[in-house]
Write a protein that holds these residues in place. Structure first.
Motif, short mmCIF file in Angstrom:
data_model
loop_
_atom_site.label_atom_id
_atom_site.label_comp_id
_atom_site.label_asym_id
_atom_site.label_seq_id
_atom_site.Cartn_x
_atom_site.Cartn_y
_atom_site.Cartn_z
N VAL A 103 -13.06 1.81 -1.11
CA VAL A 103 -11.68 1.72 -1.55
C VAL A 103 -11.65 2.22 -2.99
CG1 VAL A 103 -9.76 0.18 -2.09
CG2 VAL A 103 -11.15 -0.26 -0.06
N HIS A 104 -10.75 3.14 -3.28
CA HIS A 104 -10.61 3.66 -4.64
C HIS A 104 -9.29 3.15 -5.21
CE1 HIS A 104 -13.97 6.57 -4.42
NE2 HIS A 104 -13.76 6.39 -3.12
N VAL A 105 -9.33 2.74 -6.49
CA VAL A 105 -8.15 2.20 -7.15
C VAL A 105 -7.84 2.99 -8.42
CG1 VAL A 105 -8.45 -0.11 -6.16
CG2 VAL A 105 -9.45 0.41 -8.40
N TYR A 139 -2.47 3.93 3.35
CA TYR A 139 -2.67 3.03 4.49
C TYR A 139 -1.47 3.08 5.41
CZ TYR A 139 -3.03 -1.31 7.13
OH TYR A 139 -3.07 -2.23 8.15
N ALA A 193 -1.82 -4.20 -3.94
CA ALA A 193 -2.17 -3.12 -3.01
C ALA A 193 -1.79 -1.74 -3.52
CB ALA A 193 -1.52 -3.39 -1.66
N VAL A 212 -15.58 -1.09 -3.89
CA VAL A 212 -14.38 -0.74 -4.64
C VAL A 212 -14.77 0.09 -5.86
CG1 VAL A 212 -12.34 -1.62 -5.84
CG2 VAL A 212 -13.25 -2.86 -3.87
N LEU A 256 -5.66 -7.10 -2.82
CA LEU A 256 -7.10 -7.15 -2.62
C LEU A 256 -7.67 -8.18 -3.57
CD1 LEU A 256 -7.96 -3.34 -2.99
CD2 LEU A 256 -7.38 -4.53 -0.90
N THR A 305 -4.27 0.88 -4.94
CA THR A 305 -5.20 1.55 -4.04
C THR A 305 -4.77 3.01 -3.88
OG1 THR A 305 -5.52 -0.51 -2.84
CG2 THR A 305 -6.25 1.50 -1.74
N THR A 306 -5.69 3.93 -4.20
CA THR A 306 -5.36 5.36 -4.10
C THR A 306 -5.99 6.02 -2.89
OG1 THR A 306 -7.22 5.92 -5.54
CG2 THR A 306 -5.06 5.64 -6.58
N TYR A 343 0.86 -1.19 0.00
CA TYR A 343 0.00 0.00 0.00
C TYR A 343 0.89 1.23 0.00
CZ TYR A 343 -3.88 -3.04 1.29
OH TYR A 343 -4.82 -4.02 1.31
N ILE A 384 -8.54 4.99 0.82
CA ILE A 384 -9.42 4.15 1.64
C ILE A 384 -10.24 5.10 2.51
CG2 ILE A 384 -9.53 2.43 3.48
CD1 ILE A 384 -6.83 1.34 2.44
#
Length: 114
Positions: free
Chosen positions: A76-78, A11, A63, A24, A46, A66-67, A6, A69
Motif C-alpha cells: 500500500v502506498h500513501v 480501490y 483512506a 505500507v 488504515l 492511499t495512492t 479511498y 494498492i
C-alpha cells in the motif's frame, strides 16, 4: 474528496480486497504494515503498525491518503512522508473508532491537499 474514503482510482468498492498485512510505503520509504483496514463509505481508514521504525507505534491513516494498492506485491502506498506520519496524533487503541478521535486525526491529515 472525502478524507475517510479511498480514491476511486485506488480501490474499487466492487472488489473484495483485504489489505491487512500489506507493507505500507510513505513517499520516502517503507513505514510498516497494515494492522487493520476498513472499507466503509465515509469512514475508511488504515491502522499501520510501524514496528521498529518508531518503536512499535501504531498510526491511523484516513483512506484518502492511499495512492496505490498493489495486491501482487502486497503493498500500500500513501501520499505522506515518514516525518508527517511520525508526527501524526498518537494512536489511541481505546478511542480510535470514536468520532472525536477521528476529528483530531482528520484535522491533522486534512491540512495537506491531495
Amino acid at each position: 474528496m472525502e478524507l475517510w474514503d479511498y480514491r476511486p482510482d485506488v480501490y474499487d468498492r466492487g472488489q473484495a480486497l483485504d489489505i491487512t498485512g500489506y507493507h505500507v510505503h510513505a513517499t520516502d520509504g517503507k513505514i510498516g504494515s497494515v494492522d487493520e483496514a476498513t472499507y466503509e463509505v465515509g469512514a475508511s481508514y488504515l491502522v499501520v503498525d510501524t514496528g521498529p521504525w518508531i518503536f512499535g507505534k501504531k498510526v491511523m491513516l484516513p483512506a484518502s491518503v492511499t495512492t496505490r494498492i498493489d495486491p501482487q506485491e502486497r503493498e500500500v502506498h500513501v501520499s505522506r512522508t515518514k516525518e508527517e506520519i511520525k508526527n501524526a496524533p498518537e494512536f489511541d487503541e481505546a478511542r480510535f473508532k470514536e468520532p472525536e478521535y477521528r476529528t483530531v486525526v482528520g484535522d491533522y491529515y486534512g491540512r495537506w491537499t491531495h
